[in-house]
Design a protein around this motif. Structure first.
Motif: not given
Length: 191
Positions: A34-43, A54-70
């Motif tokens: 799965x590729x989640x474009x603009x995936x925010x915090x990865x929820x 089997x896999x999930x990649x979150x791509x986002x333009x906002x590093x603050x969102x990605x910091x929460x994407x655990x």
């Protein structure tokens, strides 16, 4: 690179994310990438993993969102340059972010390149409130109409269906589309 901060799923009502995920109607995710474009915090991507992806990649333009994407793979990336993304994924998601993209048709074309099986698009719909209601932030972007998005999807995918409405934290009207690639006569061509 950072866009203005906005709400993330973790700041919404507890039942919001399960309702949003259900509205996407992703089907069987077992073994899917799965590729989640603009995936925010990865929820949403994390939910895909719990449902067997089997896999999930979150791509986002906002590093603050990605910091929460655990718990998911993540990449900081300017989504207006999606043509520079490499790889193929079984499922590509774009949840409530198409209206932030400057070349929206080009974005959909590139999602078709990245998606082996299907592209799931959720978007706010421009209501008939006059042209000004369609302009968004950042400047120069616009909320496309349902008809225009359907036209673009049919240009780049073999089958397009309107799955139905989605949920929104601000009660705006949102629709979910599924666009599928052709696979050995599984999907008829769309005229």
């Amino acid at each position: 690179l950072c866009v203005p901060d906005e709400k993330v799923y973790s700041g919404l009502a507890p039942d919001f994310v399960p309702r949003k995920f259900a509205a996407l109607r992703l089907g069987d995710l077992t073994g899917k990438s799965v590729l989640d474009l603009g995936g925010n915090d990865g929820t949403i991507a994390r939910l895909c993993l719990t449902q067997g992806a089997k896999s999930a990649l979150v791509v986002d333009s906002n590093w603050r969102h990605l910091q929460r994407a655990a718990g998911v793979d993540k990449r900081l990336f300017n989504l207006n340059r999606v043509a520079e993304l490499d790889g193929e994924f079984d499922i590509v998601l774009s949840i409530s972010m198409l209206h932030y993209i400057r070349d929206q048709e080009g974005f959909i074309r590139e999602c078709a390149r990245l998606a082996r099986e299907q592209f799931v698009l959720e978007m706010p719909v421009l209501e008939e409130q006059g042209l000004k209601a369609g302009w968004d932030n950042p400047p120069g972007t616009i909320k496309p109409t349902e008809a225009l998005v359907t036209k673009w999807l049919k240009t780049y995918f073999a089958r397009v269906e309107l799955v139905g409405p989605s949920v929104s934290p601000d009660r705006s009207k949102r629709l979910v589309f599924k666009a599928r690639q052709a696979k050995a006569d599984t999907w008829p061509s769309i005229p």
